[in-house]
Design a protein around this motif. Sequence first.
Motif, short mmCIF file in Angstrom:
data_model
loop_
_atom_site.label_atom_id
_atom_site.label_comp_id
_atom_site.label_asym_id
_atom_site.label_seq_id
_atom_site.Cartn_x
_atom_site.Cartn_y
_atom_site.Cartn_z
N LEU A 11 0.96 -1.20 -0.01
CA LEU A 11 0.00 -0.13 -0.06
C LEU A 11 0.90 1.03 -0.03
O LEU A 11 1.74 1.28 0.98
CB LEU A 11 -0.92 0.00 1.26
N ILE A 12 0.86 2.24 -0.95
CA ILE A 12 1.34 3.43 -1.06
C ILE A 12 0.26 4.48 -0.87
O ILE A 12 -0.49 4.76 -1.66
CB ILE A 12 1.97 3.16 -2.31
N CYS A 18 0.98 12.67 2.03
CA CYS A 18 2.03 11.83 1.25
C CYS A 18 2.15 12.25 0.07
O CYS A 18 3.38 12.24 -0.57
CB CYS A 18 1.63 10.60 1.55
N ARG A 19 1.08 12.73 -0.71
CA ARG A 19 1.11 13.14 -2.00
C ARG A 19 2.07 14.50 -2.19
O ARG A 19 2.74 14.55 -3.18
CB ARG A 19 -0.11 13.54 -2.84
N SER A 43 -3.22 3.76 -1.84
CA SER A 43 -4.12 3.92 -0.85
C SER A 43 -4.36 5.28 -0.35
O SER A 43 -3.81 6.17 -0.66
CB SER A 43 -3.44 2.78 0.62
N GLY A 44 -5.53 5.14 0.52
CA GLY A 44 -5.83 6.35 1.26
C GLY A 44 -4.85 6.50 2.65
O GLY A 44 -3.95 5.76 2.67
N MET A 54 4.44 7.09 2.81
CA MET A 54 4.24 6.12 3.81
C MET A 54 3.99 4.83 2.97
O MET A 54 3.30 5.03 2.01
CB MET A 54 3.18 6.07 4.81
N VAL A 55 4.69 3.77 2.96
CA VAL A 55 4.57 2.59 2.46
C VAL A 55 4.32 1.47 3.36
O VAL A 55 4.84 1.22 4.50
CB VAL A 55 5.71 2.12 1.52
#
Length: 85
Positions: A11-12, A18-19, A43-44, A54-55
């Motif tokens: 999931l990214i 994060c964007r 992901s959200g 975040m991953v």
Amino acid sequence: MTAISNHRCVLICQNRTCRKQGSASVLAAFTRLSIPGVEVIGSGCLGKCGNGPMVLVLPNTVWYSGVLPSDVSMIVEQFLLENKE
Ligand code: FES
């Protein structure tokens, strides 16, 4: 019926914070590698805003913070090594 308990995915986070920190290019780097048997999901919010991109790697629940596109191949290598069946 068989429960699928070993679903492997990455999931990214593609949510706002994060964007801003570059998660779109991290998602693109994972997608480009197209890892066999592993689903790559934009992901959200993963609830760890400010440390991104975040991953989250499942099913092992391994978190990576501040991921750069150049980190992706190392994450994939570790992931595949730990998930050998
Ligand atoms: S915006 Fe990515 S963890 Fe919240």
